[in-house]
Scaffold this active site. Sequence first.
Site, PDB file in Angstrom:
ATOM      1  N   LYS A   1       0.843  -1.195   0.000  1.00 18.06           N
ATOM      2  CA  LYS A   1       0.000   0.000   0.000  1.00 18.06           C
ATOM      3  C   LYS A   1       0.883   1.252   0.000  1.00 18.06           C
ATOM      4  CE  LYS A   1      -4.001   1.961   2.496  1.00 18.06           C
ATOM      5  NZ  LYS A   1      -4.908   1.837   3.661  1.00 18.06           N
TER       6      LYS A   1
ATOM      7  N   SER B   1     -10.065   2.158   2.653  1.00 17.68           N
ATOM      8  CA  SER B   1      -9.106   2.879   1.849  1.00 17.68           C
ATOM      9  C   SER B   1      -8.123   1.975   1.112  1.00 17.68           C
ATOM     10  CB  SER B   1      -8.317   3.852   2.733  1.00 17.68           C
ATOM     11  OG  SER B   1      -7.471   3.146   3.620  1.00 17.68           O
TER      12      SER B   1
ATOM     13  N   SER C   1     -10.533  -0.038   6.888  1.00 18.85           N
ATOM     14  CA  SER C   1      -9.868   0.088   5.588  1.00 18.85           C
ATOM     15  C   SER C   1      -9.168  -1.172   5.081  1.00 18.85           C
ATOM     16  CB  SER C   1      -8.838   1.213   5.627  1.00 18.85           C
ATOM     17  OG  SER C   1      -9.465   2.456   5.560  1.00 18.85           O
TER      18      SER C   1
END
Lengths: 493, 96
Positions: free
Chosen positions: A78, A156, A180
Site C-alpha cells: 500500500k 481505503s 480500511s
Amino acid sequence: MSGLNTLTLAEARDGLRARDFTAVELTEACLGAIDAGRALNAVVHATPDIARAQAIAADARIAGGDAPAMCGLPLGIKDLFCTKGVPSQAASNILRGFKPEYESTVTAKLFGAGAVMLGKLNMDEFAMGSSNETSCYGNAVNPWKVDDRLLTPGGSSGGSAAAVAADLCLAATGTDTGGSIRQPAALTGIVGIKPTYGRVSRWGIVAFASSLDQAGPMTKTVRDAAIFLGAMAGHDPQDSTSADIPVPDFEAMCTGDIRGRVIGIPREYRMEGMPAEIDALWDKGVAMLRDAGAVIRDISLPHTKYALPAYYVIAPAEASSNLARYDGVRFGHRAKLAQGDGITDMYEKTRAEGFGAEVQRRIMVGTYVLSAGFYDAYYNRARRVRALIKRDFDLAFADGVDAILTPATPSAAFGLGEMASADPVEMYLNDVFTVTVNLAGLPGISVPAGLDAQGLPLGLQLIGRPWDEGGLLNVAYALERAAGFVAKPAQWW
Amino acid sequence: MSGIDIDTARKVAHLARIRVAPEALPKLAEQLSGILAFMEQLNAVDVTGVEPMTSVTPMRLKRRADVVTDGDRQAAVLANAPDAREGFFAVPKVVE
C-alpha cells in the site's frame, strides 16, 4: 510458466521449497499480470527492477536452504508505507515526488524475510475514504463486475484489495483505521485482518489517526493471512505503542477445530434498513459456526450505535494534528508563491493545493473539535464514549465469549461515482460494522462468505479478544472452510 | 453546539492553514455543519464518571536510556525538501 500469479502464499511457498518453480518465474508471472491489469489502476508505482533483484536473491536463499516464511513471495505494498527510494505518497498530491530515505518497519521485516515487492498500491488519500475515490491517482477499480458499471473495490486499501482479487500479486499489505482492510476485502471476495492495536509496528507508515491505525495483511485465504501476519508482527522499539509480547505461530493455530468456542452474536448489529441479503448471510454464518461445533450466544454491545459519531470526532482530531507536518517545508509539494507572500501564505496555499477535498474536510473538522471551547464538548466526550464502547467488548469477553460474528459491510460493492453527490456522512456509513473494532483496539477479520443476488461477493466479520489473533484466525479458518467461497471475478480487464 | 456559519468556517480554515476561496465557504460551512450534526448523537450518551480514553490497550510506555541513538544525516534529512540551501530548510522571509 503461466498462472503462477494465481497461487496462494502457502501454495507458492511450498512450490518454491519443492523447486517446482523459481521466485523469478513467480515474480515474472505477477509482473505480467500487473501489465495486463492496468485497467484496474491498482498498482500506481510498479517496481519491476526491485522485484527482479529481490526474486534473484530469494532464489539464492532458497537454494542455500535458508528460506524464511515469505521468501520469494511477490507482494503489493500500500502506498501508505514508506519504502526507501520508492515513491510513497499516501495517494496525495502533497507528497508528490516524496521518496523516503528510510524503510518502514513492516516492509523491512518483509524484505528481511525474503519477500518481493512488485510495486506500490492505490488507496484513498491518506487512507481517508471507503471507496478509493479520493486518491490522487484516480479510482482503483474492483475486478468484480456484473454489468457495464465499474465498481468500487472499497477503501481505503482499495488498490490492495483489487490487486489481490485480480491475482496481480499473491497478497498485499493494507492498513485499517476504521475498516480500511476489512471493508475492501469484503467487497472484493478476499481475506483481510486488522490485528490488535500494538501488534504490528506503525513506524514508517504515514499516520492518519495514531490511536486507531494498524497495518495488516490482505490475502486470498485465511491460512495466507496467518502466514503473512506472522511476518509483519512483533515488537519494534521505534513505535512506542508496539507491544513487547511474543508472536505465536499463527498458521499452526489454524486447525479448524472450534468445538466449544463461544461465538457472540451482537443484537445491535442488526441495523434498521439492513438489506435482507446481509441479514441472511449473517444467519448462514451463524449456522456454519454452530455446525462446526461452536456455541452460539446472543450478546449485547449497547454503545454500538455511537461508534461512528465517536470515530468521526476522534479520527479527524488525530488527523488534523498528524497532517500538520505537511507544510511545504521539509518534504513534498510547496505552492508557487506570489511576490510578497509570507510563510502563512506558503502554508495555506500549499495545503489547499496539496490536499484533496475529503482530507481538507477532515482536517478542518478535527481542527474545530480540538479548538478552544469545543474540546470538551466534542473530543473529550467522544473519548469517553470510546471507553464505553471498549467496555462493552470487555464485558462480553469476560463473560466467556471467544469471538464475535457480524456482517463486514452494509452492502456489496457499489458503482464508482454513485456516491459523488452524497453527503460525506453517507459514505461514512460504510464503516458501521468495522469501526467499533478500531475504537476498542481489537483484532478483526473479514472472510468472504457468499455472493449476493447480482453475483458480487459479501463478507462476514469476526472480532477477537485482544492479542488472540491466533484463535480468531482459527475461527475464520473454520468459517472459510464451511463457506467454501471459491468464486473469482471473470477477467474483463 | 449547533451549525457552523460562514465566519466560523473561515476561522477554522485559517486555524487549519488551508486557504479556502470566499465563494467556497458557504458549501464548506454546510458540510461541516452536517458532520457536526451527526456527531451530536453523542450527547445522548450518559458519560457520567467515565474517564476519556487515553490508551486503548493498557500498556506502560517503554523507557530507554537517555542517549543519542541517531544523527549525522543532514543530507538525508534535506533530501526531500522543496527548497534547501547551505544545509538548511529554506522558507519565505518571516517578518512579524
